[in-house]
Design a protein around this motif. Structure first.
Motif, PDB file in Angstrom:
ATOM      1  N   LEU A  12       0.813  -1.216   0.000  1.00 49.29           N
ATOM      2  CA  LEU A  12       0.000   0.000   0.000  1.00 49.29           C
ATOM      3  C   LEU A  12       0.849   1.271   0.000  1.00 49.29           C
ATOM      4  O   LEU A  12       0.373   2.333  -0.390  1.00 49.29           O
ATOM      5  N   LEU A  13       2.093   1.156   0.470  1.00 55.10           N
ATOM      6  CA  LEU A  13       3.025   2.282   0.457  1.00 55.10           C
ATOM      7  C   LEU A  13       4.286   1.869  -0.275  1.00 55.10           C
ATOM      8  O   LEU A  13       4.677   0.697  -0.260  1.00 55.10           O
ATOM      9  N   LYS A  14       4.924   2.851  -0.896  1.00 58.26           N
ATOM     10  CA  LYS A  14       6.209   2.608  -1.533  1.00 58.26           C
ATOM     11  C   LYS A  14       7.213   2.190  -0.469  1.00 58.26           C
ATOM     12  O   LYS A  14       7.109   2.576   0.696  1.00 58.26           O
ATOM     13  N   THR A  15       8.205   1.415  -0.881  1.00 56.42           N
ATOM     14  CA  THR A  15       9.226   0.970   0.053  1.00 56.42           C
ATOM     15  C   THR A  15      10.051   2.160   0.514  1.00 56.42           C
ATOM     16  O   THR A  15      10.599   2.904  -0.297  1.00 56.42           O
ATOM     17  N   PHE A  54       0.385  13.172   1.197  1.00 62.46           N
ATOM     18  CA  PHE A  54       1.179  12.046   1.671  1.00 62.46           C
ATOM     19  C   PHE A  54       0.838  10.793   0.869  1.00 62.46           C
ATOM     20  O   PHE A  54       1.735  10.069   0.429  1.00 62.46           O
ATOM     21  N   ILE A  55      -0.427  10.542   0.668  1.00 65.72           N
ATOM     22  CA  ILE A  55      -0.856   9.358  -0.094  1.00 65.72           C
ATOM     23  C   ILE A  55      -0.379   9.469  -1.544  1.00 65.72           C
ATOM     24  O   ILE A  55       0.093   8.485  -2.121  1.00 65.72           O
ATOM     25  N   LYS A  56      -0.475  10.658  -2.116  1.00 67.84           N
ATOM     26  CA  LYS A  56      -0.047  10.863  -3.511  1.00 67.84           C
ATOM     27  C   LYS A  56       1.451  10.586  -3.659  1.00 67.84           C
ATOM     28  O   LYS A  56       1.880   9.949  -4.622  1.00 67.84           O
ATOM     29  N   VAL A  57       2.241  11.020  -2.687  1.00 67.82           N
ATOM     30  CA  VAL A  57       3.694  10.864  -2.766  1.00 67.82           C
ATOM     31  C   VAL A  57       4.145   9.457  -2.391  1.00 67.82           C
ATOM     32  O   VAL A  57       4.993   8.871  -3.067  1.00 67.82           O
ATOM     33  N   TYR A  58       3.593   8.883  -1.339  1.00 65.96           N
ATOM     34  CA  TYR A  58       4.104   7.618  -0.803  1.00 65.96           C
ATOM     35  C   TYR A  58       3.203   6.407  -1.065  1.00 65.96           C
ATOM     36  O   TYR A  58       3.622   5.282  -0.865  1.00 65.96           O
ATOM     37  N   THR A  86       0.907   3.660  -3.237  1.00 64.36           N
ATOM     38  CA  THR A  86       1.100   2.895  -4.460  1.00 64.36           C
ATOM     39  C   THR A  86      -0.228   2.811  -5.195  1.00 64.36           C
ATOM     40  O   THR A  86      -1.257   3.265  -4.710  1.00 64.36           O
ATOM     41  N   GLU A  87      -0.189   2.208  -6.337  1.00 61.47           N
ATOM     42  CA  GLU A  87      -1.413   2.005  -7.140  1.00 61.47           C
ATOM     43  C   GLU A  87      -2.428   1.162  -6.361  1.00 61.47           C
ATOM     44  O   GLU A  87      -3.626   1.265  -6.589  1.00 61.47           O
TER      45      GLU A  87
END
Length: 74
Positions: free
Chosen positions: A20-23, A65-69, A71-72
């Motif tokens: 759900l979040l980028k590493t 925050f969601i837009k930056v970190y 994921t799809e």
């Protein structure tokens, strides 16, 4: 603030594991998430007449925050 950061560190670690979040470093993500939110909540306490505007800033920050970190999959 350390307790809140610790809680979000675990949450963000699990969100990363679930795609759900980028590493990224979950402790760092928790810090950059909780610091502005905490400051804005404290501001809301000190300036209740500006509560609606401050809540709007919190919502804008969370979306950013969601837009930056995020994921799809988020």
């Amino acid at each position: 603030m350390n307790g809140t950061k610790a809680i979000f560190s675990v949450i963000f670690e699990k969100m990363t594991e679930n795609g759900l979040l980028k590493t990224d470093d979950p402790d760092f993500l928790a810090f950059i998430y909780t610091a502005p939110i905490t400051a804005l909540v404290h501001l809301c306490d000190r300036e209740p007449e500006n509560e609606a505007q401050i809540i709007g800033r919190i919502e804008d920050f969370v979306k950013h925050f969601i837009k930056v970190y995020g994921t799809e999959n988020a």
